[in-house]
Design a protein around this motif. Structure first.
Motif, PDB file in Angstrom:
ATOM      1  N   PHE A  44      -6.488  -0.769  -7.271  1.00 54.76           N
ATOM      2  CA  PHE A  44      -5.869  -2.023  -6.521  1.00 54.76           C
ATOM      3  C   PHE A  44      -6.896  -3.008  -5.809  1.00 54.76           C
ATOM      4  CE2 PHE A  44      -2.688  -5.015  -6.045  1.00 54.76           C
ATOM      5  CZ  PHE A  44      -2.811  -5.596  -4.661  1.00 54.76           C
ATOM      6  N   GLY A  45      -7.884  -2.097  -4.953  1.00 49.76           N
ATOM      7  CA  GLY A  45      -8.793  -2.660  -4.240  1.00 49.76           C
ATOM      8  C   GLY A  45     -10.246  -3.017  -5.050  1.00 49.76           C
ATOM      9  N   ASN A  46     -10.239  -2.505  -6.158  1.00 51.80           N
ATOM     10  CA  ASN A  46     -11.227  -2.649  -7.220  1.00 51.80           C
ATOM     11  C   ASN A  46     -11.407  -4.155  -7.459  1.00 51.80           C
ATOM     12  OD1 ASN A  46     -12.686  -2.647  -9.860  1.00 51.80           O
ATOM     13  ND2 ASN A  46     -13.225  -0.762  -9.175  1.00 51.80           N
ATOM     14  N   THR A  47     -12.868  -4.729  -7.159  1.00 52.77           N
ATOM     15  CA  THR A  47     -12.648  -6.237  -7.556  1.00 52.77           C
ATOM     16  C   THR A  47     -12.566  -6.463  -9.114  1.00 52.77           C
ATOM     17  OG1 THR A  47     -13.995  -6.365  -5.619  1.00 52.77           O
ATOM     18  CG2 THR A  47     -14.062  -8.504  -7.023  1.00 52.77           C
ATOM     19  N   PRO A  48     -13.321  -5.669  -9.979  1.00 51.19           N
ATOM     20  CA  PRO A  48     -13.326  -6.079 -11.326  1.00 51.19           C
ATOM     21  C   PRO A  48     -11.973  -5.905 -11.899  1.00 51.19           C
ATOM     22  CG  PRO A  48     -15.300  -5.181 -11.042  1.00 51.19           C
ATOM     23  CD  PRO A  48     -14.489  -4.834  -9.646  1.00 51.19           C
ATOM     24  N   PHE A  49     -11.189  -4.956 -11.232  1.00 51.64           N
ATOM     25  CA  PHE A  49      -9.917  -4.842 -11.814  1.00 51.64           C
ATOM     26  C   PHE A  49      -8.959  -6.074 -11.175  1.00 51.64           C
ATOM     27  CE2 PHE A  49      -6.043  -2.658 -13.187  1.00 51.64           C
ATOM     28  CZ  PHE A  49      -5.147  -2.992 -12.267  1.00 51.64           C
TER      29      PHE A  49
ATOM     30  N   SER B 105       0.953  -1.268  -0.194  1.00 54.06           N
ATOM     31  CA  SER B 105      -0.111  -0.022   0.079  1.00 54.06           C
ATOM     32  C   SER B 105       0.825   1.252   0.025  1.00 54.06           C
ATOM     33  CB  SER B 105      -0.953  -0.092   1.281  1.00 54.06           C
ATOM     34  OG  SER B 105      -0.157   0.098   2.351  1.00 54.06           O
ATOM     35  N   ASP B 106       2.098   0.948   0.581  1.00 52.83           N
ATOM     36  CA  ASP B 106       2.995   2.366   0.572  1.00 52.83           C
ATOM     37  C   ASP B 106       3.544   2.434  -0.994  1.00 52.83           C
ATOM     38  OD1 ASP B 106       4.926   1.657   3.657  1.00 52.83           O
ATOM     39  OD2 ASP B 106       2.881   2.776   3.247  1.00 52.83           O
ATOM     40  N   ALA B 107       3.622   1.487  -1.559  1.00 56.22           N
ATOM     41  CA  ALA B 107       4.045   1.482  -3.129  1.00 56.22           C
ATOM     42  C   ALA B 107       2.971   2.217  -3.995  1.00 56.22           C
ATOM     43  CB  ALA B 107       4.726   0.106  -3.505  1.00 56.22           C
ATOM     44  N   LEU B 108       1.845   1.813  -3.743  1.00 62.13           N
ATOM     45  CA  LEU B 108       0.845   2.302  -4.440  1.00 62.13           C
ATOM     46  C   LEU B 108       0.486   3.848  -4.169  1.00 62.13           C
ATOM     47  CD1 LEU B 108      -1.634  -1.067  -3.918  1.00 62.13           C
ATOM     48  CD2 LEU B 108      -0.479  -0.067  -6.052  1.00 62.13           C
ATOM     49  N   SER B 109       0.554   4.240  -2.950  1.00 59.17           N
ATOM     50  CA  SER B 109       0.357   5.459  -2.584  1.00 59.17           C
ATOM     51  C   SER B 109       1.493   6.327  -3.059  1.00 59.17           C
ATOM     52  CB  SER B 109       0.294   5.565  -1.130  1.00 59.17           C
ATOM     53  OG  SER B 109      -0.490   4.963  -0.250  1.00 59.17           O
TER      54      SER B 109
ATOM     55  N   LEU C  29      -0.859   3.917 -16.885  1.00 61.40           N
ATOM     56  CA  LEU C  29      -1.148   5.414 -16.757  1.00 61.40           C
ATOM     57  C   LEU C  29      -2.327   5.701 -15.967  1.00 61.40           C
ATOM     58  CD1 LEU C  29       0.299   6.850 -20.010  1.00 61.40           C
ATOM     59  CD2 LEU C  29       1.319   6.953 -17.783  1.00 61.40           C
ATOM     60  N   MET C  30      -3.394   5.221 -16.478  1.00 66.08           N
ATOM     61  CA  MET C  30      -4.858   5.299 -15.775  1.00 66.08           C
ATOM     62  C   MET C  30      -4.651   4.915 -14.426  1.00 66.08           C
ATOM     63  SD  MET C  30      -7.552   4.487 -18.556  1.00 66.08           S
ATOM     64  CE  MET C  30      -7.076   2.846 -19.118  1.00 66.08           C
ATOM     65  N   PHE C  31      -4.177   3.566 -14.327  1.00 66.37           N
ATOM     66  CA  PHE C  31      -3.968   2.751 -12.937  1.00 66.37           C
ATOM     67  C   PHE C  31      -3.155   3.816 -11.822  1.00 66.37           C
ATOM     68  CE2 PHE C  31      -3.945  -0.613  -9.795  1.00 66.37           C
ATOM     69  CZ  PHE C  31      -2.406  -0.406  -9.248  1.00 66.37           C
ATOM     70  N   SER C  32      -2.156   4.539 -12.465  1.00 70.41           N
ATOM     71  CA  SER C  32      -1.220   5.506 -11.637  1.00 70.41           C
ATOM     72  C   SER C  32      -2.190   6.310 -10.962  1.00 70.41           C
ATOM     73  CB  SER C  32      -0.171   5.766 -12.385  1.00 70.41           C
ATOM     74  OG  SER C  32       0.599   4.636 -12.924  1.00 70.41           O
ATOM     75  N   SER C  33      -3.048   6.887 -11.858  1.00 70.10           N
ATOM     76  CA  SER C  33      -3.769   8.150 -11.362  1.00 70.10           C
ATOM     77  C   SER C  33      -4.750   7.832 -10.083  1.00 70.10           C
ATOM     78  CB  SER C  33      -4.732   8.675 -12.495  1.00 70.10           C
ATOM     79  OG  SER C  33      -5.819   7.827 -12.828  1.00 70.10           O
ATOM     80  N   ALA C  34      -4.836   6.663  -9.784  1.00 64.86           N
ATOM     81  CA  ALA C  34      -5.486   6.169  -8.589  1.00 64.86           C
ATOM     82  C   ALA C  34      -5.193   4.735  -8.191  1.00 64.86           C
ATOM     83  CB  ALA C  34      -6.929   6.470  -8.576  1.00 64.86           C
ATOM     84  N   ALA C  35      -4.087   4.563  -7.921  1.00 66.69           N
ATOM     85  CA  ALA C  35      -3.528   3.229  -7.758  1.00 66.69           C
ATOM     86  C   ALA C  35      -4.110   2.438  -6.534  1.00 66.69           C
ATOM     87  CB  ALA C  35      -1.933   3.359  -7.393  1.00 66.69           C
ATOM     88  N   VAL C  36      -4.236   3.033  -5.600  1.00 77.65           N
ATOM     89  CA  VAL C  36      -4.930   2.716  -4.397  1.00 77.65           C
ATOM     90  C   VAL C  36      -6.235   2.091  -4.631  1.00 77.65           C
ATOM     91  CG1 VAL C  36      -5.587   2.855  -1.951  1.00 77.65           C
ATOM     92  CG2 VAL C  36      -3.241   3.821  -2.429  1.00 77.65           C
ATOM     93  N   ARG C  37      -7.261   3.055  -5.012  1.00 74.25           N
ATOM     94  CA  ARG C  37      -8.638   2.647  -5.367  1.00 74.25           C
ATOM     95  C   ARG C  37      -8.345   1.532  -6.275  1.00 74.25           C
ATOM     96  NH1 ARG C  37     -12.266   5.191  -9.035  1.00 74.25           N
ATOM     97  NH2 ARG C  37     -10.731   6.954  -9.368  1.00 74.25           N
TER      98      ARG C  37
ATOM     99  N   VAL D  71     -18.299  -0.111 -10.467  1.00 77.86           N
ATOM    100  CA  VAL D  71     -18.080  -0.388  -9.258  1.00 77.86           C
ATOM    101  C   VAL D  71     -17.451   0.908  -8.361  1.00 77.86           C
ATOM    102  CG1 VAL D  71     -17.006  -2.047  -7.732  1.00 77.86           C
ATOM    103  CG2 VAL D  71     -18.076  -2.876  -9.508  1.00 77.86           C
ATOM    104  N   ASP D  72     -17.526   0.767  -7.122  1.00 73.97           N
ATOM    105  CA  ASP D  72     -17.362   1.974  -6.207  1.00 73.97           C
ATOM    106  C   ASP D  72     -17.202   3.086  -7.018  1.00 73.97           C
ATOM    107  OD1 ASP D  72     -14.279   1.066  -6.880  1.00 73.97           O
ATOM    108  OD2 ASP D  72     -15.013  -0.621  -5.851  1.00 73.97           O
ATOM    109  N   ARG D  73     -18.122   3.824  -7.528  1.00 79.49           N
ATOM    110  CA  ARG D  73     -17.947   4.903  -8.246  1.00 79.49           C
ATOM    111  C   ARG D  73     -18.195   6.219  -7.190  1.00 79.49           C
ATOM    112  NH1 ARG D  73     -20.955   5.443 -13.806  1.00 79.49           N
ATOM    113  NH2 ARG D  73     -22.718   4.301 -12.947  1.00 79.49           N
ATOM    114  N   TYR D  74     -17.368   7.090  -7.070  1.00 80.18           N
ATOM    115  CA  TYR D  74     -17.619   8.189  -6.261  1.00 80.18           C
ATOM    116  C   TYR D  74     -17.231   9.599  -6.839  1.00 80.18           C
ATOM    117  CZ  TYR D  74     -12.806   7.942  -5.380  1.00 80.18           C
ATOM    118  OH  TYR D  74     -11.316   7.996  -5.537  1.00 80.18           O
TER     119      TYR D  74
END
Lengths: 165, 162
Positions: free
Chosen positions: A95-100, A4-8, A85-93, A162-165
């Motif tokens: 990574f926790g996303n089930t479909p991802f 999680s540190d790495a993702l942050s 690139l897309m993943f990096s913009s919200a890596a933590v979110r 999924v988990d849209r905010y």
């Protein structure tokens, strides 16, 4: 350093922040990603359907592979870079996303399926490339690949729902 | 002239629209099928273009390549139409009131008008027997159609952001 540190750390990189904060950067990258994916899946499907013996039966497997795989790999690299690139913009979110996660698992499985096929049955392709129906190993590899990549598309689409905010 | 605001409001009030919108899985499912059909069209057009340019698959004639690829495009189109209709029924305003959706539809009409006559031409006679000018025209049309399809895909995705 924990995961999680790495993702942050990743999503705090200037390029990642720029993508997250821009109005148009993420959509533009996503469009490239979608176009690349359609070409990856479409070209792989051609080869898979041939391995299944369903279409292009008159064409040798190696000839079709020679025609399609360079494009498959090029577009896959494009999809990988745009996806990262897309993943990096919200890596933590993400990574926790089930479909991802499912999408990544299926991609891994597709890669393993392809590697196994190349190391085994594909070694002797010259012997069976005109044989109809193709040998069972080819049909399994082709069928599995098709299913896995269809799954990649479905789970990929689901990420945004999924988990849209 | 149809008032799109009225049409989309009316559509949104129909029971089928309510059902599609309420069942959260229908839209993503239908969008995924739409994407898969796009994959078929894009790769078929791409491969046909490469063949016409003489860059790949020269072991088979243009005629054979056209005979192989056109049916796939042909069958993918109704799938795209049906999934598209379901998406419009489920979220009428999202599409009908969006400029990018309209650009997409205009380009779609253009690309179909451009390409469908090509099928006959390519399947009827050997490509190399056509006069040079005609062959170059075919290649140009094929390239334009590829660019149009790319733009269609771009606009399709941009609907969500416009």
């Amino acid at each position: 350093m924990s995961l999680s540190d790495a993702l942050s750390w990743l999503e705090a990189r200037p390029f990642a922040v720029a993508i997250a904060e821009s109005d148009w950067l993420f959509p533009a990258i996503e469009v490239v990603h979608v176009v690349a994916i359609t070409l990856v899946v479409g070209s792989i499907a051609m080869l898979d359907l041939r391995l299944l013996g369903v279409s292009r039966r008159g064409q040798g497997v190696t000839e079709l592979a020679d025609n399609t795989l360079p494009w498959t790999w090029t577009c896959f690299c494009l999809a990988l870079v745009s996806g990262f690139l897309m993943f990096s913009s919200a890596a933590v979110r993400y990574f926790g996303n089930t479909p991802f996660r499912m999408k990544m698992l299926l991609l891994l499985a597709a890669g393993i399926n392809m590697a196994v096929f190349h190391i085994t049955a594909y070694r002797g392709v010259a012997r069976w490339e005109h044989q109809l129906p193709p040998p069972i190993a080819a049909r399994i590899a082709g069928g599995l690949s098709l299913l896995l990549w269809i799954g990649v598309v479905f789970f990929g689409r689901w990420i945004g729902f999924v988990d849209r905010y | 002239m149809l008032n799109m605001v009225d049409v989309s409001q009316w559509l949104a009030s129909t029971s089928i629209s309510v059902v599609i919108a309420d069942q959260g899985w229908i839209i993503p499912m239908v969008q995924s099928v739409h994407i898969l059909a796009i994959a078929i069209v894009m790769s078929s057009i791409g491969m046909l273009n490469l063949r016409l340019a003489g860059l790949i698959g020269c072991e088979q004639s243009v005629r054979q390549a056209a005979a192989q690829f056109f049916p796939w495009i042909w069958w993918a189109l109704p799938v795209l139409l049906l999934t598209g209709i379901v998406m419009i029924l489920g979220e009428p305003e999202r599409e009908l009131l969006n400029s990018y959706f309209r650009y997409k539809m205009l380009m779609l009409v253009a690309v179909l008008l451009l390409t469908l006559p090509l099928r006959r031409l390519l399947e009827d006679q050997p490509f190399r027997d056509l006069p040079v000018a005609k062959r170059e025209t075919v290649r140009a049309i094929a390239l334009v159609s590829l660019l149009l399809w790319l733009s269609i895909v771009f606009c399709g995705r941009w609907i969500a952001y416009a």
